[in-house]
Design an enzyme around this catalytic site. Sequence first.
Site, PDB file in Angstrom:
ATOM      1  N   TYR A  40      65.757  -3.562  45.111  1.00 15.82           N
ATOM      2  CA  TYR A  40      64.947  -4.616  45.304  1.00 15.82           C
ATOM      3  C   TYR A  40      64.387  -4.793  47.006  1.00 15.82           C
ATOM      4  CZ  TYR A  40      63.385  -9.525  46.216  1.00 15.82           C
ATOM      5  OH  TYR A  40      62.480 -10.773  46.307  1.00 15.82           O
ATOM      6  N   SER A  87      61.016 -10.147  51.218  1.00 17.39           N
ATOM      7  CA  SER A  87      61.869 -11.147  51.097  1.00 17.39           C
ATOM      8  C   SER A  87      62.934 -10.934  52.156  1.00 17.39           C
ATOM      9  CB  SER A  87      62.710 -10.728  49.877  1.00 17.39           C
ATOM     10  OG  SER A  87      63.967 -11.584  49.554  1.00 17.39           O
TER      11      SER A  87
END
Length: 257
Positions: free
Chosen positions: A165, A152
Amino acid sequence: MTSIANTASGSRSSNKVAIVTGASRGIGAAIARRLAADGIAVIINYAGRKADADAVVAGIEAAGGRAAAVQADVAVPAQVAAMVDQACTLFGGVDFLVNNAGIIQPGLTMLADTDDELFDRLIAINLKGSFNTMRIAAKRLRDGGRIVNFSSSVKALALPGYSVYAGTKAAVEAMTNIFAKELRGRGITVNAVAPGPTATDLFLKDKTEAQIEHLAKLPPLERLAQPDDIAEVVAFLVSPAGGWINGQTIRANGGMV
C-alpha cells in the site's frame, strides 16, 4: 450510468468543473460537497456504490449546487475516458481532477504474506487508477486547472504490514512531482495530499476500540482527522490562493509525521 443534480447554483455559480474519484462516501464525498459549496460543478465518481453517490448528488442539489454521479472503474482506461467525456458533455469541460479513489490493505499484511491478487488490486486502483486519470487529464484538462492526487502518511510512517500500500502511494508522490514539471506552460498545478488516520468507514472497519484510540493519540493534536479536515486542504489547493503550490505532497496528519 449518470444521474445529474440541479444545474443552477444561484449566486455561487462558477464555470469550473471538478472530477472527484471515489466520491460516494468518506473523504471523497466531503471533498465533493466542499467544492460544490464554492460553486464548482462536481462529477461524483463511483465504482459500485450508486445509491451512496446519488445521495451525495442529492445533498449537493439540496444546497443549490451542481453535480452528477458517474460510474467508472478508475483501473480501466476506457471507463476513465468515458467519464471525462460525460463531464464535458454535462458541464462543458474539466478544470479540476481529484484522485481520491483508493483501497487499503485489509488489516496488517506483511510483504511476505501478500498474494498476487492483493498486490495486483492495490496497484490497479491506487497506482494505475491515478495514472489513468492523469494521463487523460494531460490532454483534456483546461489550462489553469488543478490536479490533486492522494497519497497517505502511512508512506512516511513506514508501518510494517503496509508495504505494498505504501509503495503505491510512494509512486503516486513521485508521479505528482514529475507530472507537475511535464505540464509546464499550461498553468496547471499538480499536488498530492497525504492524510493521516481519518474517521471514515473504510478506516474504522475491522479495527478495535483500542487500536482506534492508539491511532488517535499519535498526532500532537490527539484526534483522528475528520473527512472535512482533508476536504479543506483540497479546496485550498484548487483555489486561486493555492496557485503557487505545485509538485508538492501536503501531509495533512495533525503533526503525526
